[in-house]
Design a protein around this motif. Sequence first.
Motif, PDB file in Angstrom:
ATOM      1  N   ASN A 156       1.031  -1.016   0.112  1.00 27.33           N
ATOM      2  CA  ASN A 156      -0.087  -0.205  -0.214  1.00 27.33           C
ATOM      3  C   ASN A 156       0.592   0.832  -0.158  1.00 27.33           C
ATOM      4  O   ASN A 156       0.444   1.891   0.346  1.00 27.33           O
ATOM      5  N   GLN A 157       1.992   0.825  -0.224  1.00 21.45           N
ATOM      6  CA  GLN A 157       3.214   2.169  -0.328  1.00 21.45           C
ATOM      7  C   GLN A 157       3.001   3.500   1.514  1.00 21.45           C
ATOM      8  O   GLN A 157       2.380   4.098   0.879  1.00 21.45           O
ATOM      9  N   ALA A 158       2.586   2.231   2.495  1.00 18.36           N
ATOM     10  CA  ALA A 158       2.280   3.472   3.433  1.00 18.36           C
ATOM     11  C   ALA A 158       2.205   2.660   5.134  1.00 18.36           C
ATOM     12  O   ALA A 158       3.315   1.616   4.710  1.00 18.36           O
ATOM     13  N   VAL A 159       2.776   3.604   5.849  1.00 17.11           N
ATOM     14  CA  VAL A 159       2.652   2.841   7.598  1.00 17.11           C
ATOM     15  C   VAL A 159       1.323   3.023   8.312  1.00 17.11           C
ATOM     16  O   VAL A 159       0.619   3.890   8.260  1.00 17.11           O
ATOM     17  N   ILE A 160       0.732   1.880   8.984  1.00 16.74           N
ATOM     18  CA  ILE A 160      -0.507   1.818   9.379  1.00 16.74           C
ATOM     19  C   ILE A 160      -0.269   2.943  11.256  1.00 16.74           C
ATOM     20  O   ILE A 160       0.459   1.309  11.422  1.00 16.74           O
ATOM     21  N   GLU A 161      -0.663   3.317  11.378  1.00 15.12           N
ATOM     22  CA  GLU A 161      -0.957   3.668  13.113  1.00 15.12           C
ATOM     23  C   GLU A 161      -1.627   2.647  13.860  1.00 15.12           C
ATOM     24  O   GLU A 161      -3.025   2.709  13.206  1.00 15.12           O
ATOM     25  N   ARG A 171      -4.655   5.349  12.047  1.00 15.01           N
ATOM     26  CA  ARG A 171      -4.617   6.203  11.164  1.00 15.01           C
ATOM     27  C   ARG A 171      -3.680   5.843   9.900  1.00 15.01           C
ATOM     28  O   ARG A 171      -3.213   4.538   9.942  1.00 15.01           O
ATOM     29  N   VAL A 172      -3.826   6.007   8.931  1.00 15.63           N
ATOM     30  CA  VAL A 172      -3.103   5.605   7.623  1.00 15.63           C
ATOM     31  C   VAL A 172      -1.639   6.842   6.834  1.00 15.63           C
ATOM     32  O   VAL A 172      -1.910   7.477   7.507  1.00 15.63           O
ATOM     33  N   LEU A 173      -0.756   6.920   7.314  1.00 13.84           N
ATOM     34  CA  LEU A 173       0.504   7.493   7.509  1.00 13.84           C
ATOM     35  C   LEU A 173       1.285   6.928   5.520  1.00 13.84           C
ATOM     36  O   LEU A 173       1.847   6.399   5.404  1.00 13.84           O
ATOM     37  N   ALA A 174       0.683   7.491   4.512  1.00 16.23           N
ATOM     38  CA  ALA A 174       0.979   7.504   2.798  1.00 16.23           C
ATOM     39  C   ALA A 174       1.896   7.265   2.906  1.00 16.23           C
ATOM     40  O   ALA A 174       2.892   8.819   3.431  1.00 16.23           O
ATOM     41  N   THR A 175       3.198   6.995   2.616  1.00 18.58           N
ATOM     42  CA  THR A 175       4.838   7.080   1.525  1.00 18.58           C
ATOM     43  C   THR A 175       4.692   7.491   0.343  1.00 18.58           C
ATOM     44  O   THR A 175       5.886   8.324  -0.216  1.00 18.58           O
ATOM     45  N   GLU A 176       3.758   6.695   0.035  1.00 22.99           N
ATOM     46  CA  GLU A 176       4.195   7.098  -1.763  1.00 22.99           C
ATOM     47  C   GLU A 176       5.848   6.574  -2.673  1.00 22.99           C
ATOM     48  O   GLU A 176       5.552   7.010  -3.212  1.00 22.99           O
ATOM     49  N   GLN A 177       6.166   5.432  -1.875  1.00 20.24           N
ATOM     50  CA  GLN A 177       7.111   5.378  -2.018  1.00 20.24           C
ATOM     51  C   GLN A 177       7.332   3.972  -2.117  1.00 20.24           C
ATOM     52  O   GLN A 177       6.411   3.261  -1.874  1.00 20.24           O
ATOM     53  N   ARG A 178       8.070   3.215  -3.353  1.00 15.58           N
ATOM     54  CA  ARG A 178       8.047   1.326  -3.564  1.00 15.58           C
ATOM     55  C   ARG A 178       8.587   0.485  -2.275  1.00 15.58           C
ATOM     56  O   ARG A 178       9.606   1.301  -1.656  1.00 15.58           O
ATOM     57  N   VAL A 179       8.283  -0.458  -2.066  1.00 12.93           N
ATOM     58  CA  VAL A 179       8.266  -1.441  -0.253  1.00 12.93           C
ATOM     59  C   VAL A 179       8.974  -0.335   0.785  1.00 12.93           C
ATOM     60  O   VAL A 179      10.010  -0.730   0.591  1.00 12.93           O
ATOM     61  N   SER A 180       7.493   0.294   1.024  1.00 11.68           N
ATOM     62  CA  SER A 180       8.526   0.374   2.288  1.00 11.68           C
ATOM     63  C   SER A 180       8.686  -0.226   3.062  1.00 11.68           C
ATOM     64  O   SER A 180       7.377  -0.896   3.600  1.00 11.68           O
ATOM     65  N   ASN A 197      12.888   0.700  -0.373  1.00 15.92           N
ATOM     66  CA  ASN A 197      13.698  -0.147  -0.486  1.00 15.92           C
ATOM     67  C   ASN A 197      13.683  -0.207  -2.008  1.00 15.92           C
ATOM     68  O   ASN A 197      14.832   0.123  -2.609  1.00 15.92           O
ATOM     69  N   GLY A 198      12.483  -0.254  -2.652  1.00 13.02           N
ATOM     70  CA  GLY A 198      12.159   0.316  -4.234  1.00 13.02           C
ATOM     71  C   GLY A 198      12.328   1.803  -4.242  1.00 13.02           C
ATOM     72  O   GLY A 198      12.815   1.580  -5.795  1.00 13.02           O
ATOM     73  N   SER A 199      11.937   2.021  -3.923  1.00 10.15           N
ATOM     74  CA  SER A 199      12.465   4.116  -4.524  1.00 10.15           C
ATOM     75  C   SER A 199      13.921   3.957  -3.987  1.00 10.15           C
ATOM     76  O   SER A 199      14.287   5.159  -4.368  1.00 10.15           O
TER      77      SER A 199
END
Length: 202
Positions: A156-161, A171-180, A197-199
């Motif tokens: 999901n390219q995110a971190v969940i709390e 809540r959901v914290l979007a990183t919008e980065q590949r392979v968080s 890692n992906g980005s």
Amino acid sequence: MFDRFVNAFDRALSVISYAGAVLAAAATLAILALVAVSPPAVDPGQAEKGGSPANAVLLVLNKSDDTLAFVDPASMETVRTVAVGHGPHEVQVSPDGRVAYVANYGTGPNPGNTISVVDIGRQEVLSTMDLGEYRRPHGLAISRDGRRLYVTVEANQAVIEVDTASERIARVLATEQRVSHICVLTGTGKNLYVSNNGSQTV
């Protein structure tokens, strides 16, 4: 206190001192993921002498067996093994040393979406958090008060709390980065660093 590292392909666990000397090694039954140490309370006298508390335990994930092993750090013997979710990759211990959270990542064709909640003292799974649409849980970090668990969800390219009391996503914290992949919470709890890692970014 010791540094730990895992010989994943040798299916062995080694304990390394800060000076770099190998202190012990033990064979395991499956390919290993992350190793964590449950930090039980230490009485002042024992702390002054150094070494691990008598009731300390190593928590070792067996990725191919879908299990969590409890290992005695003194004897390097497996005390108990419990089933967790599919493809467990990372484990995080609560600040009070009572609970462990296991990220069940899944495998290539079968992405995971659960977190196993484990009672360390009783050495049993208490519950399983269903993350719903949030898949590939991997990196874990927990707040100093143990109330908030942060989980990277690679798909999901995110971190969940997660609220650890209700075991629900706050809540959901979007990183919008590949392979968080991995996350680290600062001591103040104000900042969370995530390796993508992906980005190839943080």
